[in-house]
Design a protein around this motif. Structure first.
Motif, short mmCIF file in Angstrom:
data_model
loop_
_atom_site.label_atom_id
_atom_site.label_comp_id
_atom_site.label_asym_id
_atom_site.label_seq_id
_atom_site.Cartn_x
_atom_site.Cartn_y
_atom_site.Cartn_z
N GLU A 6 1.07 -0.88 0.20
CA GLU A 6 0.01 0.33 -0.08
C GLU A 6 0.80 1.31 0.07
OE1 GLU A 6 -3.31 0.14 2.44
OE2 GLU A 6 -3.83 -2.00 1.97
N ASN A 8 0.56 5.57 0.31
CA ASN A 8 -0.43 6.27 0.81
C ASN A 8 0.27 8.30 0.63
OD1 ASN A 8 -1.83 4.57 1.95
ND2 ASN A 8 -0.44 4.08 3.63
N SER A 9 0.90 8.46 -0.55
CA SER A 9 1.67 9.26 -0.79
C SER A 9 2.27 8.73 -2.28
CB SER A 9 2.39 10.44 0.14
OG SER A 9 4.01 10.07 0.26
N ARG A 29 -10.23 3.66 -5.54
CA ARG A 29 -11.07 4.57 -4.58
C ARG A 29 -12.00 3.11 -4.19
NH1 ARG A 29 -13.38 9.33 -8.27
NH2 ARG A 29 -15.42 8.75 -6.80
N GLN A 30 -11.93 3.54 -3.23
CA GLN A 30 -13.06 2.97 -2.40
C GLN A 30 -14.25 2.08 -2.36
OE1 GLN A 30 -12.30 0.57 0.36
NE2 GLN A 30 -9.95 1.05 0.17
N VAL A 57 -2.52 2.18 -4.77
CA VAL A 57 -3.05 4.09 -3.84
C VAL A 57 -4.72 3.86 -3.93
CG1 VAL A 57 -2.31 6.12 -4.93
CG2 VAL A 57 -0.58 4.67 -5.44
N ASP A 58 -4.73 4.44 -2.92
CA ASP A 58 -5.94 5.35 -2.51
C ASP A 58 -6.04 6.52 -3.19
OD1 ASP A 58 -8.16 5.44 -1.96
OD2 ASP A 58 -8.25 4.81 0.27
N GLU A 60 -8.20 8.31 -2.98
CA GLU A 60 -9.24 8.85 -2.00
C GLU A 60 -7.64 10.10 -0.86
OE1 GLU A 60 -12.00 10.62 -1.62
OE2 GLU A 60 -11.68 9.56 -3.93
N ALA A 61 -7.06 8.67 -0.61
CA ALA A 61 -5.53 8.81 0.68
C ALA A 61 -4.75 9.85 0.31
CB ALA A 61 -5.11 7.62 0.77
N ALA A 62 -4.41 9.32 -0.84
CA ALA A 62 -3.52 10.32 -1.84
C ALA A 62 -3.86 11.40 -2.80
CB ALA A 62 -2.39 9.08 -2.47
N ARG A 63 -4.73 11.95 -2.13
CA ARG A 63 -5.33 13.07 -3.54
C ARG A 63 -4.14 13.55 -4.43
NH1 ARG A 63 -10.96 14.00 -2.53
NH2 ARG A 63 -11.23 13.19 -0.81
#
Length: 111
Positions: A6, A8-9, A29-30, A57-58, A60-63
């Motif tokens: 995962e 996150n940035s 995205r979730q 990569v999500d 939403e978490a790493a816009r």
């Protein structure tokens, strides 16, 4: 199934791409039903390529990843070889075509 890491940035993605000569980044995205359907197929496909590392990569978490990697829809599938993007697929993935592309690249770059 292929193990995934995962991310996150943007910094984590850059480090992942830098640390792994063959790196596949999956951006989702979730709330994306297509994303949830594509990921297991991708993980299964990548089982045949042990040297390719998979990062998740999500969005939403790493816009800020959308602007950094020019992502306009999810899922986005990006294959990097030695830090350069060689494959970009999005939304509706043709897995037969993707396998053919990966085969060609893997044969040339895997050691």
């Amino acid at each position: 199934m292929k193990e995934l890491q995962e991310l996150n940035s943007v910094r984590a993605i850059d480090a992942f791409i830098h640390d792994h000569p063959l790196s596949f980044v999956y951006i989702s995205r979730q709330d994306c039903s297509v994303c949830h359907a594509v990921l297991p197929k991708l993980r299964s496909l990548l089982e045949d390529y042990p040297q390719i590392r998979l990062g998740l990569v999500d969005a939403e978490a790493a816009r800020d990843i959308a602007s950094e990697f020019l992502i306009f829809s999810v899922p986005a599938l990006l294959l990097f070889v030695n830090g350069k993007e060689l494959i970009r697929e999005g939304r509706f993935v043709q897995f037969d075509s993707l396998r053919t592309q990966i085969d060609r690249i893997y044969e040339a770059y895997a050691t």
